[in-house]
Write a protein that holds these residues in place. Structure first.
Motif, short mmCIF file in Angstrom:
data_model
loop_
_atom_site.label_atom_id
_atom_site.label_comp_id
_atom_site.label_asym_id
_atom_site.label_seq_id
_atom_site.Cartn_x
_atom_site.Cartn_y
_atom_site.Cartn_z
N UNK A 192 -18.56 -34.39 11.04
CA UNK A 192 -19.68 -34.78 11.90
C UNK A 192 -21.01 -34.41 11.25
N UNK A 193 -21.07 -33.23 10.66
CA UNK A 193 -22.31 -32.82 9.99
C UNK A 193 -22.63 -33.78 8.84
N UNK A 194 -21.62 -34.18 8.08
CA UNK A 194 -21.84 -35.11 6.97
C UNK A 194 -22.30 -36.47 7.50
N UNK A 195 -21.69 -36.94 8.59
CA UNK A 195 -22.05 -38.23 9.17
C UNK A 195 -23.50 -38.23 9.66
N UNK A 196 -23.91 -37.14 10.28
CA UNK A 196 -25.28 -37.03 10.77
C UNK A 196 -26.27 -37.00 9.61
N UNK A 197 -25.94 -36.26 8.56
CA UNK A 197 -26.83 -36.20 7.40
C UNK A 197 -27.01 -37.57 6.74
N UNK A 198 -25.95 -38.38 6.73
CA UNK A 198 -26.04 -39.73 6.18
C UNK A 198 -26.99 -40.59 7.01
N UNK A 199 -27.09 -40.28 8.31
CA UNK A 199 -27.98 -41.03 9.19
C UNK A 199 -29.36 -40.36 9.31
N UNK A 200 -29.61 -39.39 8.45
CA UNK A 200 -30.89 -38.65 8.46
C UNK A 200 -31.14 -37.96 9.80
N UNK A 201 -30.08 -37.44 10.38
CA UNK A 201 -30.15 -36.69 11.64
C UNK A 201 -29.80 -35.24 11.34
N UNK A 202 -30.65 -34.34 11.75
CA UNK A 202 -30.39 -32.91 11.52
C UNK A 202 -29.49 -32.36 12.62
N UNK A 203 -28.31 -31.84 12.29
CA UNK A 203 -27.44 -31.27 13.32
C UNK A 203 -27.97 -29.91 13.80
N UNK A 204 -28.03 -29.75 15.10
CA UNK A 204 -28.40 -28.46 15.70
C UNK A 204 -27.17 -28.02 16.49
N UNK A 205 -26.20 -27.48 15.76
CA UNK A 205 -24.88 -27.15 16.32
C UNK A 205 -24.51 -25.73 15.88
N UNK A 206 -24.33 -24.81 16.80
CA UNK A 206 -23.93 -23.45 16.39
C UNK A 206 -22.53 -23.47 15.78
N UNK A 207 -22.31 -22.68 14.74
CA UNK A 207 -20.99 -22.68 14.08
C UNK A 207 -19.94 -21.94 14.90
N UNK A 208 -18.71 -22.31 14.71
CA UNK A 208 -17.60 -21.60 15.35
C UNK A 208 -17.48 -20.21 14.75
N UNK A 209 -16.94 -19.29 15.54
CA UNK A 209 -16.85 -17.90 15.12
C UNK A 209 -15.92 -17.68 13.93
#
Length: 250
Positions: free
Chosen positions: A176-193
């Protein structure tokens, strides 16, 4: 007289999207505004169609008309048209579970085919929502209650143009992070523990994610959505669409 939900201003906005206007060849019908009030009464109260007040007409005729409009995607198209100019400085995705009443479990094809499944809360449906930076609904998908949120995310973000996407850590996935970066969207998602190399995220921007939770609160003020009694996912999506439309135009 039963309380009405539509003001003259509201009706002026949604009337062009309704079927049965005199300009619609072969589509003329009864009072479309009264019909919309009937549907909104069912959505708002969560009552069975048989309980529809007589002032709205015979319940079965209203229900059959509702199903015709559902099959023509009238309610969803109305919602999409009126939410076509979102503020996408950042977008938010989140899911919310609703219980399914026993009366909503009898459709052909089984529960799973109607976006119904078994989760910790029992027989449930999940609403996965995409909102804009003001907390207004942009689009949504229905899934069985036990399904992971990520399952419907690709469909929601396929044509998304936003600066940032806010989501909880359940959506912390590399693809998902890679897909967002391809669309020039910055992910604001806290990482899993359990992340060995956790990604950084903007904690200040993430605080705005409460807006999508607030939206679910508004949506579930409608008892017909807070407790699903629709047998088909099409009808339930129509309930969400008309409720979202009213929230949008108020």
């Amino acid at each position: 007289m039963t309380r009405r939900a539509l003001t003259d201003a509201h009706w002026a906005i949604i009337e062009p999207f309704c079927l049965g206007k005199h300009t619609d060849p072969g589509q003329t019908g009864g009072d479309a505004r009264l019909f919309m009030e009937a549907v909104l009464w069912i959505v708002r109260t969560g009552a069975q169609w048989r309980e529809l007040p007589a002032e709205f007409g015979h319940w079965n005729s209203v229900f059959k008309r509702f199903r015709r409009w559902v099959k023509a995607d009238v309610f969803y198209n109305m919602f999409r048209a009126l939410s076509s100019a979102p503020d996408l400085e950042y977008a938010m995705i989140d899911g919310s579970i609703v219980k399914v009443h026993r009366s909503g479990q009898g459709a052909k094809g089984g529960l799973f085919s109607q976006a119904i499944g078994r989760s910790r809360g029992g027989i449930t449906t999940k609403i996965l929502a995409l909102t804009d930076s003001l907390g207004n609904l942009v689009d949504f998908r229905l899934m069985p209650g036990q399904a992971h949120d990520l399952r419907a995310v690709p469909d929601l973000i396929e044509r998304l143009c936003a600066d940032h996407l806010l989501a909880d850590r359940a959506l912390d996935a590399d693809w998902l992070r890679y897909a967002l970066e391809k669309q020039d969207i910055t992910p604001v998602i806290p990482p899993k523990s359990n992340r060995r190399f956790p990604a950084n995220f903007d904690k200040e921007t993430y605080k705005w994610r409460h807006l999508i939770e607030n939206y679910f609160g508004k949506l579930k003020e409608n008892r017909g959505i807070a407790l699903r009694s629709c047998k088909t996912d099409q009808s339930f999506a129509a309930f969400i669409s008309i409720a979202a439309t009213i929230i949008q135009i108020r």
